[in-house]
Motif scaffolding. Sequence first.
Motif, PDB file in Angstrom:
ATOM      1  N   THR A  73      65.124  18.217  93.614  1.00 22.76           N
ATOM      2  CA  THR A  73      66.229  19.016  94.234  1.00 22.76           C
ATOM      3  C   THR A  73      67.484  18.287  94.629  1.00 22.76           C
ATOM      4  O   THR A  73      68.480  18.733  94.845  1.00 22.76           O
ATOM      5  CB  THR A  73      65.871  19.371  95.587  1.00 22.76           C
ATOM      6  N   ASP A  74      67.428  17.064  93.953  1.00 22.99           N
ATOM      7  CA  ASP A  74      68.789  16.297  94.180  1.00 22.99           C
ATOM      8  C   ASP A  74      69.119  15.431  93.036  1.00 22.99           C
ATOM      9  O   ASP A  74      68.031  14.824  92.653  1.00 22.99           O
ATOM     10  CB  ASP A  74      68.593  15.349  95.478  1.00 22.99           C
ATOM     11  N   GLY A  75      70.212  15.602  92.718  1.00 29.61           N
ATOM     12  CA  GLY A  75      70.726  14.748  91.240  1.00 29.61           C
ATOM     13  C   GLY A  75      71.979  14.960  90.913  1.00 29.61           C
ATOM     14  O   GLY A  75      72.752  16.024  91.189  1.00 29.61           O
ATOM     15  N   THR A  76      72.558  14.115  89.920  1.00 30.17           N
ATOM     16  CA  THR A  76      73.798  14.354  89.312  1.00 30.17           C
ATOM     17  C   THR A  76      73.400  14.241  87.747  1.00 30.17           C
ATOM     18  O   THR A  76      72.912  13.140  87.460  1.00 30.17           O
ATOM     19  CB  THR A  76      74.909  13.518  89.823  1.00 30.17           C
ATOM     20  N   LEU A  77      74.111  14.968  86.993  1.00 26.61           N
ATOM     21  CA  LEU A  77      74.059  14.647  85.515  1.00 26.61           C
ATOM     22  C   LEU A  77      75.377  14.966  84.963  1.00 26.61           C
ATOM     23  O   LEU A  77      76.183  15.792  85.412  1.00 26.61           O
ATOM     24  CB  LEU A  77      73.088  16.077  85.182  1.00 26.61           C
ATOM     25  N   GLU A  78      75.577  13.999  84.097  1.00 24.06           N
ATOM     26  CA  GLU A  78      76.795  13.756  83.441  1.00 24.06           C
ATOM     27  C   GLU A  78      76.778  13.705  81.961  1.00 24.06           C
ATOM     28  O   GLU A  78      76.269  12.682  81.266  1.00 24.06           O
ATOM     29  CB  GLU A  78      77.999  12.852  84.112  1.00 24.06           C
ATOM     30  N   THR A  79      76.947  14.758  81.004  1.00 23.44           N
ATOM     31  CA  THR A  79      77.044  14.563  79.658  1.00 23.44           C
ATOM     32  C   THR A  79      78.350  14.593  78.834  1.00 23.44           C
ATOM     33  O   THR A  79      78.952  15.471  79.206  1.00 23.44           O
ATOM     34  CB  THR A  79      76.063  15.844  79.411  1.00 23.44           C
ATOM     35  N   SER A  80      78.336  13.757  77.906  1.00 28.98           N
ATOM     36  CA  SER A  80      79.566  13.878  77.052  1.00 28.98           C
ATOM     37  C   SER A  80      78.835  14.362  75.727  1.00 28.98           C
ATOM     38  O   SER A  80      77.696  13.938  75.400  1.00 28.98           O
ATOM     39  CB  SER A  80      80.306  12.733  76.906  1.00 28.98           C
ATOM     40  N   ALA A  81      79.402  14.890  74.559  1.00 31.94           N
ATOM     41  CA  ALA A  81      78.981  15.104  73.224  1.00 31.94           C
ATOM     42  C   ALA A  81      80.135  14.687  72.608  1.00 31.94           C
ATOM     43  O   ALA A  81      81.388  14.922  72.731  1.00 31.94           O
ATOM     44  CB  ALA A  81      78.558  16.608  73.314  1.00 31.94           C
ATOM     45  N   LYS A  82      79.731  14.290  71.488  1.00 32.14           N
ATOM     46  CA  LYS A  82      80.552  13.659  70.245  1.00 32.14           C
ATOM     47  C   LYS A  82      79.928  14.474  69.103  1.00 32.14           C
ATOM     48  O   LYS A  82      78.993  14.120  68.651  1.00 32.14           O
ATOM     49  CB  LYS A  82      80.317  12.283  69.834  1.00 32.14           C
ATOM     50  N   VAL A  83      80.922  15.410  68.460  1.00 27.39           N
ATOM     51  CA  VAL A  83      80.524  16.053  67.274  1.00 27.39           C
ATOM     52  C   VAL A  83      81.319  15.602  65.966  1.00 27.39           C
ATOM     53  O   VAL A  83      82.577  15.241  66.162  1.00 27.39           O
ATOM     54  CB  VAL A  83      81.059  17.758  67.474  1.00 27.39           C
ATOM     55  N   THR A  84      80.430  15.155  65.108  1.00 28.63           N
ATOM     56  CA  THR A  84      80.987  14.481  63.718  1.00 28.63           C
ATOM     57  C   THR A  84      81.355  15.419  62.891  1.00 28.63           C
ATOM     58  O   THR A  84      80.348  16.287  62.246  1.00 28.63           O
ATOM     59  CB  THR A  84      79.965  13.538  63.481  1.00 28.63           C
ATOM     60  N   LEU A  85      82.385  15.470  62.088  1.00 27.52           N
ATOM     61  CA  LEU A  85      82.899  16.295  61.148  1.00 27.52           C
ATOM     62  C   LEU A  85      83.071  15.467  59.779  1.00 27.52           C
ATOM     63  O   LEU A  85      83.852  14.536  60.039  1.00 27.52           O
ATOM     64  CB  LEU A  85      84.265  17.210  61.313  1.00 27.52           C
ATOM     65  N   ASP A  86      82.097  15.649  58.874  1.00 23.10           N
ATOM     66  CA  ASP A  86      82.290  14.601  57.697  1.00 23.10           C
ATOM     67  C   ASP A  86      82.850  15.372  56.537  1.00 23.10           C
ATOM     68  O   ASP A  86      82.598  16.601  56.542  1.00 23.10           O
ATOM     69  CB  ASP A  86      80.900  13.880  57.643  1.00 23.10           C
ATOM     70  N   LYS A  87      83.243  14.537  55.676  1.00 25.38           N
ATOM     71  CA  LYS A  87      83.650  15.142  54.283  1.00 25.38           C
ATOM     72  C   LYS A  87      82.319  15.607  53.689  1.00 25.38           C
ATOM     73  O   LYS A  87      81.237  14.895  53.558  1.00 25.38           O
ATOM     74  CB  LYS A  87      84.472  14.223  53.280  1.00 25.38           C
ATOM     75  N   ASP A  88      82.492  16.726  52.906  1.00 23.34           N
ATOM     76  CA  ASP A  88      81.321  17.348  52.326  1.00 23.34           C
ATOM     77  C   ASP A  88      81.629  17.985  50.974  1.00 23.34           C
ATOM     78  O   ASP A  88      81.920  19.115  51.006  1.00 23.34           O
ATOM     79  CB  ASP A  88      80.395  18.036  53.004  1.00 23.34           C
ATOM     80  N   GLY A  89      81.559  16.997  49.748  1.00 21.45           N
ATOM     81  CA  GLY A  89      82.297  17.554  48.527  1.00 21.45           C
ATOM     82  C   GLY A  89      83.670  18.093  48.509  1.00 21.45           C
ATOM     83  O   GLY A  89      84.404  16.966  48.953  1.00 21.45           O
ATOM     84  N   ASP A  90      83.832  19.136  48.270  1.00 25.22           N
ATOM     85  CA  ASP A  90      85.488  19.531  48.602  1.00 25.22           C
ATOM     86  C   ASP A  90      85.746  20.034  50.149  1.00 25.22           C
ATOM     87  O   ASP A  90      86.786  20.483  50.082  1.00 25.22           O
ATOM     88  CB  ASP A  90      85.734  20.717  47.476  1.00 25.22           C
TER      89      ASP A  90
END
Length: 142
Positions: A73-90
């Motif tokens: 019943t008690d808590g704190t959540l803190e999330t970050s997300a890192k999305v990676t975009l990579d070269k893929d062929g052309d």
Amino acid sequence: MTTRTASATYQGLGKDGKGSVSTQSGVLSDTPYAFNTRFGDEPGTNPEELIAAAHASCFTMALSFALAAKGFTDGTLETSAKVTLDKDGDGFKITKSALDLKATVAGIDVAQFEEIAADAKANCPVSKLFNAEVTLTHTLNA
């Protein structure tokens, strides 16, 4: 079933084009995006940033509800997300979404927390989206 909408426009083509994105809620309203907001430092947003925000918020909410369902019943959540975009062929490809969670949950042990968090990661709707069916309808005014 819940459906939410967003829209994007892009005028001009390629690197010379500029666009804007808007959401049903109005949180984004004609927010600019373009080549330089995605690959440079021009003010505005980009698809990867929006996906990161969606993934971080979806996972955090899923974990919150999962913890509550287990009686916490008690808590704190803190999330970050890192999305990676990579070269893929052309072109390019989103290759990863890395969630980083800082949590305080009263009365939980590490093993139970890890199990609940792993389930939330696997089953939040945005995590599932990465393997979802994508459909397209179109109208071409040529």
